[in-house]
Design an enzyme around this catalytic site. Sequence first.
Site, mmCIF file in Angstrom:
data_model
loop_
_atom_site.group_PDB
_atom_site.id
_atom_site.type_symbol
_atom_site.label_atom_id
_atom_site.label_comp_id
_atom_site.label_asym_id
_atom_site.label_seq_id
_atom_site.Cartn_x
_atom_site.Cartn_y
_atom_site.Cartn_z
ATOM 1 N N ASP A 189 0.820 -1.229 0.000
ATOM 2 C CA ASP A 189 0.000 0.000 0.000
ATOM 3 C C ASP A 189 0.849 1.272 0.000
ATOM 4 O OD1 ASP A 189 -2.207 -1.761 0.369
ATOM 5 O OD2 ASP A 189 -1.768 -1.787 2.513
ATOM 6 N N LYS A 202 2.272 2.255 -5.067
ATOM 7 C CA LYS A 202 2.918 1.757 -6.296
ATOM 8 C C LYS A 202 2.059 2.049 -7.515
ATOM 9 C CE LYS A 202 2.808 -2.298 -4.390
ATOM 10 N NZ LYS A 202 2.433 -1.955 -3.021
ATOM 11 N N GLY A 228 -4.314 -4.324 -4.234
ATOM 12 C CA GLY A 228 -5.292 -3.331 -4.663
ATOM 13 C C GLY A 228 -4.595 -2.025 -4.918
ATOM 14 N N HIS A 229 -4.349 -1.734 -6.183
ATOM 15 C CA HIS A 229 -3.648 -0.494 -6.509
ATOM 16 C C HIS A 229 -4.665 0.579 -6.848
ATOM 17 C CE1 HIS A 229 0.047 -3.005 -7.857
ATOM 18 N NE2 HIS A 229 -0.182 -3.040 -6.572
ATOM 19 N N ARG A 250 2.445 -28.758 -6.840
ATOM 20 C CA ARG A 250 2.241 -29.287 -8.195
ATOM 21 C C ARG A 250 0.824 -29.801 -8.391
ATOM 22 N NH1 ARG A 250 7.884 -32.056 -7.482
ATOM 23 N NH2 ARG A 250 6.971 -32.061 -5.412
ATOM 24 N N GLN A 288 1.959 -5.887 -3.188
ATOM 25 C CA GLN A 288 2.352 -6.027 -1.773
ATOM 26 C C GLN A 288 3.695 -5.317 -1.525
ATOM 27 O OE1 GLN A 288 1.263 -9.279 -3.191
ATOM 28 N NE2 GLN A 288 -0.788 -8.914 -2.467
ATOM 29 N N GLY A 307 -11.086 -2.884 2.617
ATOM 30 C CA GLY A 307 -11.668 -1.776 3.375
ATOM 31 C C GLY A 307 -11.249 -1.771 4.841
ATOM 32 N N ARG A 356 -6.016 0.395 8.151
ATOM 33 C CA ARG A 356 -4.609 0.010 8.192
ATOM 34 C C ARG A 356 -3.988 0.478 9.503
ATOM 35 N NH1 ARG A 356 -3.810 2.279 2.134
ATOM 36 N NH2 ARG A 356 -4.617 0.481 1.030
ATOM 37 N N GLY A 391 0.499 13.862 -3.440
ATOM 38 C CA GLY A 391 -0.945 13.729 -3.621
ATOM 39 C C GLY A 391 -1.223 12.569 -4.543
HETATM 40 P P1 GDP Z 1 -0.468 0.423 -3.808
HETATM 41 O O1 GDP Z 1 -1.115 -0.898 -3.701
HETATM 42 O O2 GDP Z 1 0.950 0.412 -3.393
HETATM 43 O O3 GDP Z 1 -0.676 1.065 -5.145
HETATM 44 O O4 GDP Z 1 -1.177 1.358 -2.746
HETATM 45 P P2 GDP Z 1 -2.751 1.579 -2.469
HETATM 46 O O5 GDP Z 1 -3.451 1.875 -3.707
HETATM 47 O O6 GDP Z 1 -3.278 0.511 -1.612
HETATM 48 O O7 GDP Z 1 -2.679 2.844 -1.519
HETATM 49 C C1 GDP Z 1 -2.087 3.983 -1.910
HETATM 50 C C2 GDP Z 1 -3.102 5.099 -1.752
HETATM 51 O O8 GDP Z 1 -2.393 6.294 -1.659
HETATM 52 C C3 GDP Z 1 -4.030 5.275 -2.933
HETATM 53 O O9 GDP Z 1 -5.286 5.673 -2.464
HETATM 54 C C4 GDP Z 1 -3.371 6.391 -3.738
HETATM 55 O O10 GDP Z 1 -4.280 7.129 -4.512
HETATM 56 C C5 GDP Z 1 -2.822 7.220 -2.641
HETATM 57 N N1 GDP Z 1 -1.637 7.995 -2.932
HETATM 58 C C6 GDP Z 1 -0.554 7.664 -3.684
HETATM 59 N N2 GDP Z 1 0.378 8.622 -3.587
HETATM 60 C C7 GDP Z 1 -0.118 9.570 -2.741
HETATM 61 C C8 GDP Z 1 0.398 10.779 -2.209
HETATM 62 O O11 GDP Z 1 1.511 11.187 -2.478
HETATM 63 N N3 GDP Z 1 -0.396 11.467 -1.343
HETATM 64 C C9 GDP Z 1 -1.625 11.049 -0.988
HETATM 65 N N4 GDP Z 1 -2.333 11.784 -0.144
HETATM 66 N N5 GDP Z 1 -2.139 9.905 -1.445
HETATM 67 C C10 GDP Z 1 -1.399 9.168 -2.323
#
Ligand code: GDP
Length: 427
Positions: free
Chosen positions: A13, A16, A40-41, A142, A223, A301, A304, A414
Amino acid sequence: MPAIAVIGAQWGDEGKGKIVDLLAEKANMVIRFSGGPNAGHTVFNPYGEFRLHLVPAGIFYPHTVCLIGNGVVVSPSVLIRELEQLEQKGVDTSRLFISPRAHLIMPYHTLLDKLEEEAKGSKALGTTLSGVGPAYMDKVARLGIRVGDLLDKEGLLHRLRFVLEQKNTILIKVYGAPSLSLEEVYDQYCQYAERLAPLIRHTEPMVKQALERKELVLLEGAQGTLLDIDFGTYPYVTSSSPIAAGAFIGSGLSPSQIEGILGVFKAYATRVGSGPMPTELRDETGDLIRQIAGEYGATTGRPRRCGWFDAVAARFSADINGLTGVALTRLDVLDKMASIKICTSYKVDGDIIDQFPSSAMILERCQPIYEELPGWQSPTAHLRHFDKLPIPARAYVKRLEELIGYPIKIISVGPRREQTIIVRPIL
Ligand code: GDP
């Protein structure tokens, strides 16, 4: 152009998805190399907000071919749903292909994931219950069924009959659960096969050709390093290799073909599920970080666990991955803090250590030793140049860079693509 791996450097999280979405603009290929729908990205871009579980984050660019590599375990239902959702929002998914060597998540995997977690009681790992662990167990035992098996319906039936007999014995005799019907599972997977067959391709020649054409190939991690099956906080780990070395095995690339290894760290620490986390804040500061940052799992959900940046873990992770650069995300989350702590060593059993322990039991007893830096208490989300960051924010970033031991190349302030500070070239 060469291949660059984007690796989660903490407990997942890290953001990435945003970094891959950003870099994919210049990439011709993005390959997901490990994990399954438990990842979940989250990506914000002009198409909207997306939570990608299996589809690589390069899918939003019309010139980018996306591959689900052999190291991934694929849930056909999750993948088909994800493709539908993307298509509904106008995203062209015709450049997504899947390795026939990737393994399938079967209905007994999801069932066993749930039953095994329930049976562990208070010792449960806190998995996403999506069948990922049991699917990897079958790969190694296997007993797996692979994506390529969907192309041979007769072969699939034989294989499924053989495997399902064993799984039904476990379901009935160990868990007292009802058995699964061969016909139902087979029919279901034949339907999936109709949808997915056109996407199944030998991915290795595609990667080779892209590299020969000197195109940029991104390897998208899922991960994080501290959840790695070998180097993570075992047994509180995932069942695959999210580290840089896993990028080779999970995609078919050779170590000589990757030039860049970008480790993604968030500016503090989070962890989902069970397992030791020395800098976890079980107080109002932890709640504040969770609330400001919206730290709730993209897949489950679940809230964390939040805490300060752990530089002991970070240095270990950076070394294991042999990083060529760091992307530091979510710096903006710390904007309101009056002061910020960084864990630089641990106190355990009367000793001070700065090596990350291999034992989760020892790590559980580690007390963080902090160094405290002043906060900047002003917004950073609109800033685009390192020199424009408030002085304490620059000092914090520089101190993290020193402690991690590898150059910070990107700072994210952001979730959106443009909310990014490029500090140095990626390569
Ligand atoms: P991933 O699995 O590593 O891609 O991470 P997740 O998607 O689970 O969580 C990353 C969260 O951080 C997502 O909601 C992104 O939109 C958000 N995010 C990524 N970079 C930034 C940042 O620089 N600032 C903020 N506030 N949110 C960010």
